[in-house]
Design a protein around this motif. Structure first.
Motif, PDB file in Angstrom:
ATOM      1  N   ALA A 337       0.829  -1.207   0.000  1.00 54.54           N
ATOM      2  CA  ALA A 337       0.000   0.000   0.000  1.00 54.54           C
ATOM      3  C   ALA A 337       0.859   1.252   0.000  1.00 54.54           C
ATOM      4  CB  ALA A 337      -0.932  -0.007   1.207  1.00 54.54           C
ATOM      5  N   CYS A 338       1.965   1.231   0.746  1.00 46.65           N
ATOM      6  CA  CYS A 338       2.878   2.378   0.774  1.00 46.65           C
ATOM      7  C   CYS A 338       3.482   2.615  -0.603  1.00 46.65           C
ATOM      8  CB  CYS A 338       3.987   2.146   1.796  1.00 46.65           C
ATOM      9  SG  CYS A 338       3.409   2.057   3.495  1.00 46.65           S
ATOM     10  N   TYR A 339       3.898   1.529  -1.239  1.00 48.59           N
ATOM     11  CA  TYR A 339       4.499   1.679  -2.562  1.00 48.59           C
ATOM     12  C   TYR A 339       3.484   2.216  -3.567  1.00 48.59           C
ATOM     13  CZ  TYR A 339       7.122   0.798  -6.781  1.00 48.59           C
ATOM     14  OH  TYR A 339       7.767   0.963  -7.984  1.00 48.59           O
ATOM     15  N   ALA A 340       2.253   1.763  -3.476  1.00 49.45           N
ATOM     16  CA  ALA A 340       1.225   2.252  -4.401  1.00 49.45           C
ATOM     17  C   ALA A 340       0.975   3.748  -4.211  1.00 49.45           C
ATOM     18  CB  ALA A 340      -0.073   1.469  -4.185  1.00 49.45           C
ATOM     19  N   GLU A 341       1.084   4.221  -2.971  1.00 47.37           N
ATOM     20  CA  GLU A 341       0.794   5.634  -2.699  1.00 47.37           C
ATOM     21  C   GLU A 341       1.952   6.553  -3.069  1.00 47.37           C
ATOM     22  OE1 GLU A 341      -0.031   8.713   0.994  1.00 47.37           O
ATOM     23  OE2 GLU A 341      -0.135   6.552   1.382  1.00 47.37           O
ATOM     24  N   VAL A 342       3.171   6.224  -2.617  1.00 53.60           N
ATOM     25  CA  VAL A 342       4.288   7.172  -2.781  1.00 53.60           C
ATOM     26  C   VAL A 342       5.529   6.554  -3.417  1.00 53.60           C
ATOM     27  CG1 VAL A 342       3.517   8.668  -0.905  1.00 53.60           C
ATOM     28  CG2 VAL A 342       5.096   6.772  -0.406  1.00 53.60           C
ATOM     29  N   GLY A 343       5.477   5.267  -3.804  1.00 53.18           N
ATOM     30  CA  GLY A 343       6.619   4.656  -4.466  1.00 53.18           C
ATOM     31  C   GLY A 343       7.721   4.207  -3.536  1.00 53.18           C
ATOM     32  N   GLN A 345       8.706   1.598   0.156  1.00 48.73           N
ATOM     33  CA  GLN A 345       8.239   0.562   1.058  1.00 48.73           C
ATOM     34  C   GLN A 345       7.940   1.158   2.438  1.00 48.73           C
ATOM     35  OE1 GLN A 345      10.670   0.404   3.316  1.00 48.73           O
ATOM     36  NE2 GLN A 345      12.610   0.560   2.301  1.00 48.73           N
ATOM     37  N   ALA A 346       7.391   0.327   3.327  1.00 44.96           N
ATOM     38  CA  ALA A 346       6.842   0.822   4.590  1.00 44.96           C
ATOM     39  C   ALA A 346       7.893   1.339   5.558  1.00 44.96           C
ATOM     40  CB  ALA A 346       6.019  -0.281   5.267  1.00 44.96           C
ATOM     41  N   ILE A 347       9.130   0.863   5.464  1.00 44.93           N
ATOM     42  CA  ILE A 347      10.159   1.364   6.379  1.00 44.93           C
ATOM     43  C   ILE A 347      10.402   2.849   6.135  1.00 44.93           C
ATOM     44  CG2 ILE A 347      12.523   1.086   7.210  1.00 44.93           C
ATOM     45  CD1 ILE A 347      10.636  -1.284   7.793  1.00 44.93           C
ATOM     46  N   SER A 348      10.529   3.228   4.876  1.00 42.45           N
ATOM     47  CA  SER A 348      10.678   4.655   4.554  1.00 42.45           C
ATOM     48  C   SER A 348       9.395   5.418   4.871  1.00 42.45           C
ATOM     49  CB  SER A 348      11.030   4.825   3.070  1.00 42.45           C
ATOM     50  OG  SER A 348      12.273   4.248   2.770  1.00 42.45           O
ATOM     51  N   TYR A 349       8.251   4.796   4.597  1.00 44.37           N
ATOM     52  CA  TYR A 349       6.967   5.464   4.808  1.00 44.37           C
ATOM     53  C   TYR A 349       6.747   5.792   6.284  1.00 44.37           C
ATOM     54  CZ  TYR A 349       1.971   6.414   3.994  1.00 44.37           C
ATOM     55  OH  TYR A 349       0.730   7.004   3.898  1.00 44.37           O
ATOM     56  N   THR A 350       7.033   4.811   7.161  1.00 39.05           N
ATOM     57  CA  THR A 350       6.771   5.023   8.585  1.00 39.05           C
ATOM     58  C   THR A 350       7.720   6.046   9.203  1.00 39.05           C
ATOM     59  OG1 THR A 350       8.121   3.065   9.115  1.00 39.05           O
ATOM     60  CG2 THR A 350       5.733   2.766   8.993  1.00 39.05           C
ATOM     61  N   THR A 351       8.807   6.377   8.528  1.00 36.22           N
ATOM     62  CA  THR A 351       9.687   7.455   8.994  1.00 36.22           C
ATOM     63  C   THR A 351       9.373   8.771   8.296  1.00 36.22           C
ATOM     64  OG1 THR A 351      11.449   5.842   9.385  1.00 36.22           O
ATOM     65  CG2 THR A 351      12.094   8.136   9.341  1.00 36.22           C
TER      66      THR A 351
END
Length: 400
Positions: A337-343, A345-351
């Motif tokens: 889901a993170c990749y679909a939104e901003v390209g 993965q979740a580790i980068s997204y959660t930071t």
């Protein structure tokens, strides 16, 4: 409305830039966004993605974050109200110096580390408190997830669920799978330095040190993740939380690792590839861990490959109205889901998402106070509300 300068165009910088653009469109909080890095191409790639995904143009620039005069020249040209430091932890003090010289607010996601020693301490940045206070500027430290959201989780629990916190366990689970033989989900050098350092936890007023990854426990995670083995590590948010949480007696940090990751890490350590001191090779000095980082997959390349979820949260035991009570506050994030939104993965997204929210708190004045501060020292409520709005919904459950 505020202008923001983001320094660092890796995975976290990319997510934070996308989310700043989202916040700018929805609330107008950021009037202008500029992304700067040592490698201009990375900034331009992110700018193209932001334009395609968010329909918004951002500025880009090249800067050496180790060079204070160069940083100051960029700050004076861009004229930001806030610098969001998403570069390497080695560069924190240089960027803080530039912010003081140029009169702008500062925030980061990770504490300063000296390049030649794997030491995770806030003392170098806390020493800037008087200078930021006298300048009337805010410096917000550790606005990522851990540190960052975990600090805010603790402050929120102490405000709403517990009168005192006696025991804190921060548990970070990455149940994702990228399919690579060995890779790190963020900067390899920083990741490996962190994982191979001795463990440390707070117990009854003093720090207790353990051998690296020598303590473990099993934990049953929610969201369909299930049981995973977690290893005790030292993590920087413990240093500030044990100073600021009322009643704290024990504080620990745990992280999950696959056996495949640990086996590779042991072999690399045994042959000296995780060393951070220079060695002589063919007449020139190289740092083995930096050479290793150059060989490993770029963490930003893992986004389209990673499946599964992360679960990061705090288990906190204390008292409420004289009764013992334990709560678990956590977020679950899906890599795909993170990749679909901003390209990413979740580790980068959660930071990256908390980095944007921290910047938003300063820009709006909710968390603007002269000095150097950790996340738990501000009112947690507006930050917790923003987590639900910008992609990191959380849950709090009582543990019986």
């Amino acid at each position: 409305m505020a202008n923001i300068l983001i320094i660092g165009a890796g995975g976290v910088g990319s997510v934070a830039t996308h989310k700043c653009a989202q916040a700018a469109k929805e609330s107008g909080v950021f009037e202008g966004i500029t992304l700067a890095s040592r490698t201009l191409r990375r900034c331009e790639d992110v700018a193209r993605s932001v334009r395609a995904r968010m329909g918004m143009d951002i500025g880009t620039a090249q800067v050496d974050a180790d060079n204070v005069p160069e940083l100051c020249a960029l700050i004076r040209r861009v004229r930001p109200d806030l610098v969001c430091n998403l570069a390497l932890p080695y560069q924190d003090l240089h960027i803080m110096d530039a912010c003081l010289e140029c009169g702008v607010h500062y925030m980061d996601t990770a504490n300063y580390e000296p390049p030649d020693t794997a030491r995770f301490e806030y003392k170098w940045q806390w020493a800037y408190a008087d200078r930021f206070r006298e300048a009337g500027l805010t410096a917000l430290l550790g606005s990522g997830f851990d540190p960052g959201v975990t600090n805010v989780f603790a402050a929120w629990a102490l405000k709403h669920e517990l009168d005192e916190v006696h025991v804190l366990d921060i548990i970070d689970c990455n149940a994702g799978d990228h399919g690579q033989p060995f890779a790190t989900n963020f900067n390899p050098e920083i990741n490996i330095r962190e994982v191979t350092a001795p463990g440390r936890y707070w117990e009854r007023g003093e720090w207790v040190e353990t051998d690296p990854l020598s303590w473990s426990m099993n934990y049953d995670f929610p969201g369909g993740i299930g049981g995973r083995k977690c290893y005790l590590m030292y993590h920087e948010e413990l240093e500030s939380l044990v100073r600021n949480l009322k009643g704290i007696r024990r504080a620990r940090f745990w992280m999950t690792f696959s056996e495949n990751y640990l086996n590779h890490l042991r072999v690399l350590g045994n042959v000296g590839m995780t060393r951070i001191d220079p060695v002589l090779f063919q007449g020139r000095e190289i740092v083995p861990i930096q050479f290793l980082a150059a060989l490993l997959p770029d963490p930003s390349s893992l986004g389209p490959l990673t499946r599964g979820k992360t679960c990061i949260g705090n288990v906190m035991r204390g008292v409420k109205d004289g009764r013992e009570k334990t709560v678990y506050i956590y977020n679950i994030c899906d890599h795909e889901a993170c990749y679909a939104e901003v390209g990413s993965q979740a580790i980068s997204y959660t930071t990256g998402v908390p980095a944007m929210i921290g910047a938003k708190m300063i820009a709006e004045g909710a968390w603007r106070r002269p000095g150097v501060w950790n996340m738990e020292q501000f009112d947690p409520d507006p930050f917790m509300a923003a987590l639900n709005v910008y992609g990191l919904p959380w849950q709090c459950v009582e543990v019986k």
